[in-house]
Motif scaffolding. Structure first.
Motif, mmCIF file in Angstrom:
data_model
loop_
_atom_site.group_PDB
_atom_site.id
_atom_site.type_symbol
_atom_site.label_atom_id
_atom_site.label_comp_id
_atom_site.label_asym_id
_atom_site.label_seq_id
_atom_site.Cartn_x
_atom_site.Cartn_y
_atom_site.Cartn_z
ATOM 1 N N GLY A 30 5.117 -76.820 -17.225
ATOM 2 C CA GLY A 30 5.702 -76.984 -18.548
ATOM 3 C C GLY A 30 4.650 -76.989 -19.625
ATOM 4 N N SER A 93 17.161 -75.505 -28.688
ATOM 5 C CA SER A 93 16.768 -76.110 -27.415
ATOM 6 C C SER A 93 15.855 -75.179 -26.624
ATOM 7 N N SER A 97 11.992 -75.753 -25.531
ATOM 8 C CA SER A 97 11.601 -75.736 -24.123
ATOM 9 C C SER A 97 10.559 -74.666 -23.821
#
Length: 117
Positions: A30, A93, A97
């Motif tokens: 991530g 969103s 992300s």
């Protein structure tokens, strides 16, 4: 089809599993990465995305950018298609992300590495 056909014969072939966005090469850990596969955004797209992120109405965005309401809706639609989002909330969103929008700051800003030169 014959009456003796079983339910196994009438089922369609299974679909392959859906993958993430085309070109998404972000590491599994991530966080923002230069290799996310997200194309760079134009200055107008950046201002629109930031405006949508803070909840600015379409008409106000159009007036501030000297575009028509339909022009703003068109650009948002293109970004939704690119980010594979079904609505504005999903667009923001996905941008968060993928590391396109800044984290931990208000108002959210598009990071400079995603701005087209």
């Amino acid at each position: 089809m014959t009456p003796s056909a079983t339910s196994e014969e009438t089922k369609p072939a299974p679909r392959p599993p859906r993958s993430g966005p085309v070109g998404d090469t972000r590491p599994a850990g991530g966080g923002p990465s230069a290799g996310t596969g997200v194309r760079r955004l134009t200055a107008v797209d950046v201002r629109i995305l930031e405006g949508v992120a803070v909840g600015t109405p379409t008409v106000r965005l159009a007036a501030s950018l000297y575009l028509s309401r339909q022009g703003i809706e068109y650009r948002i639609g293109l970004m939704m298609r690119h980010f594979q989002a079904t609505n504005r909330a999903a667009l923001i969103s996905r941008a968060h992300s993928l590391g396109v929008l800044s984290v931990g700051a208000w108002p959210p800003r598009v990071l400079p590495e995603f701005l087209e030169p």
